[in-house]
Design a protein around this motif. Structure first.
Motif, mmCIF file in Angstrom:
data_model
loop_
_atom_site.group_PDB
_atom_site.id
_atom_site.type_symbol
_atom_site.label_atom_id
_atom_site.label_comp_id
_atom_site.label_asym_id
_atom_site.label_seq_id
_atom_site.Cartn_x
_atom_site.Cartn_y
_atom_site.Cartn_z
ATOM 1 N N SER A 98 0.682 -1.157 0.104
ATOM 2 C CA SER A 98 -0.002 0.095 -0.025
ATOM 3 C C SER A 98 0.655 1.389 0.225
ATOM 4 O O SER A 98 0.480 2.397 -0.506
ATOM 5 C CB SER A 98 -0.933 -0.026 1.196
ATOM 6 N N LEU A 99 2.192 1.357 0.615
ATOM 7 C CA LEU A 99 2.862 2.351 0.588
ATOM 8 C C LEU A 99 3.699 2.646 -0.888
ATOM 9 O O LEU A 99 3.854 3.869 -1.133
ATOM 10 C CB LEU A 99 3.941 2.184 1.529
ATOM 11 N N LEU A 100 3.888 1.401 -1.549
ATOM 12 C CA LEU A 100 4.407 1.615 -2.519
ATOM 13 C C LEU A 100 3.625 1.766 -3.845
ATOM 14 O O LEU A 100 3.975 2.305 -4.965
ATOM 15 C CB LEU A 100 5.108 0.114 -2.889
ATOM 16 N N SER A 101 2.406 1.157 -4.044
ATOM 17 C CA SER A 101 1.499 1.402 -5.042
ATOM 18 C C SER A 101 0.147 1.577 -4.593
ATOM 19 O O SER A 101 -0.271 1.342 -3.486
ATOM 20 C CB SER A 101 1.562 -0.180 -5.995
ATOM 21 N N LYS A 102 -0.595 2.208 -5.811
ATOM 22 C CA LYS A 102 -2.217 2.324 -5.362
ATOM 23 C C LYS A 102 -3.008 0.973 -5.464
ATOM 24 O O LYS A 102 -2.653 0.013 -6.477
ATOM 25 C CB LYS A 102 -2.787 3.300 -6.226
ATOM 26 N N ALA A 103 -3.934 0.810 -4.730
ATOM 27 C CA ALA A 103 -4.972 -0.387 -4.840
ATOM 28 C C ALA A 103 -5.789 -0.279 -6.147
ATOM 29 O O ALA A 103 -6.116 0.839 -6.344
ATOM 30 C CB ALA A 103 -5.679 -0.693 -3.673
ATOM 31 N N LYS A 104 -5.730 -1.203 -6.926
ATOM 32 C CA LYS A 104 -6.596 -1.370 -8.006
ATOM 33 C C LYS A 104 -8.079 -1.878 -7.776
ATOM 34 O O LYS A 104 -8.889 -2.052 -8.667
ATOM 35 C CB LYS A 104 -6.036 -1.838 -9.162
ATOM 36 N N VAL A 105 -8.419 -2.318 -6.693
ATOM 37 C CA VAL A 105 -9.571 -3.012 -6.029
ATOM 38 C C VAL A 105 -9.995 -2.251 -5.085
ATOM 39 O O VAL A 105 -9.387 -1.500 -4.389
ATOM 40 C CB VAL A 105 -9.174 -4.635 -5.973
ATOM 41 N N ASN A 106 -11.290 -2.413 -4.838
ATOM 42 C CA ASN A 106 -11.965 -1.683 -3.496
ATOM 43 C C ASN A 106 -11.507 -2.141 -2.122
ATOM 44 O O ASN A 106 -11.088 -3.337 -2.317
ATOM 45 C CB ASN A 106 -13.320 -1.562 -3.742
ATOM 46 N N LYS A 107 -11.828 -1.390 -1.407
ATOM 47 C CA LYS A 107 -11.389 -2.019 0.109
ATOM 48 C C LYS A 107 -11.817 -3.463 0.450
ATOM 49 O O LYS A 107 -11.238 -4.093 1.292
ATOM 50 C CB LYS A 107 -11.667 -1.074 1.135
ATOM 51 N N ALA A 108 -13.130 -3.752 0.215
ATOM 52 C CA ALA A 108 -13.741 -4.928 0.486
ATOM 53 C C ALA A 108 -12.856 -6.105 -0.324
ATOM 54 O O ALA A 108 -12.704 -7.168 0.457
ATOM 55 C CB ALA A 108 -15.180 -4.995 -0.117
ATOM 56 N N VAL A 109 -12.427 -6.044 -1.184
ATOM 57 C CA VAL A 109 -11.703 -7.085 -2.239
ATOM 58 C C VAL A 109 -10.366 -7.111 -1.429
ATOM 59 O O VAL A 109 -9.907 -8.427 -1.338
ATOM 60 C CB VAL A 109 -11.323 -6.749 -3.435
ATOM 61 N N LEU A 110 -9.689 -5.796 -1.011
ATOM 62 C CA LEU A 110 -8.407 -6.154 -0.349
ATOM 63 C C LEU A 110 -8.605 -6.580 1.160
ATOM 64 O O LEU A 110 -7.589 -7.374 1.177
ATOM 65 C CB LEU A 110 -8.256 -4.538 -0.049
ATOM 66 N N TYR A 111 -9.543 -6.395 1.633
ATOM 67 C CA TYR A 111 -9.656 -6.980 3.165
ATOM 68 C C TYR A 111 -9.943 -8.613 2.919
ATOM 69 O O TYR A 111 -9.492 -9.300 3.576
ATOM 70 C CB TYR A 111 -10.956 -6.483 3.726
#
Length: 152
Positions: free
Chosen positions: A26-39
């Motif tokens: 998360s510090l290096l790149s931007k997430a391309k999925v929403n937070k629900a998918v990340l969790y």
């Protein structure tokens, strides 16, 4: 120590390690999925890695599972070029490979036993878990500061 408590400690350790992996990415790149998918991917990777830790004593299986999980999480959940994704993955694997020998060396210097004893169980193992996670966090923060200085 009862097996149930040891298993809980192992699962908590894996959850913290996976949290640090997500922090790193998360510090290096931007997430391309929403937070629900990340969790959900965090939870799934924690379950898979915890099952691997609890069901096998083979360090090679644990290492391969870790590499596959970290790589697939980054490639699926985060947006970056292929070259950067490969570089960041290799860099995190280097962080892992640097952290554990440092902690084992410090525990040996502190006369907590031999490296074989750390891997088995007991206080040395738990201190090793905590120490390794602290060094992961420190190296992740260091990498983030270096990269931010170059970007600015």
């Amino acid at each position: 120590m009862p097996v149930l408590i040891e298993n809980i400690i192992e699962i908590v350790n894996v959850a913290i390690e996976m949290m640090l992996v997500f922090l790193y990415f998360s510090l290096l790149s931007k997430a391309k999925v929403n937070k629900a998918v990340l969790y959900l991917s965090y939870l799934l990777s924690t379950v898979i890695l915890s099952a691997t830790v609890l069901l096998t004593d083979n360090i090679l299986v644990y290492l391969i599972t870790t590499i596959i999980l970290i790589s697939s999480m980054f490639f699926i959940c985060y947006d970056d070029s292929i070259r950067h994704k490969i570089f960041w993955n290799i860099l995190f694997l280097l962080i892992i490979s640097i952290s554990e020998p440092i902690v084992i060396g410090l525990l040996c210097i502190a006369n907590m036993g031999t490296p074989d004893e750390f891997l088995e169980s007991g206080l040395g193992r738990y201190l090793g878990m905590v120490g390794t996670n602290i060094i992961y966090l420190w190296l992740i923060g260091l990498m983030h500061r270096i990269i931010n200085k170059k970007n600015s």
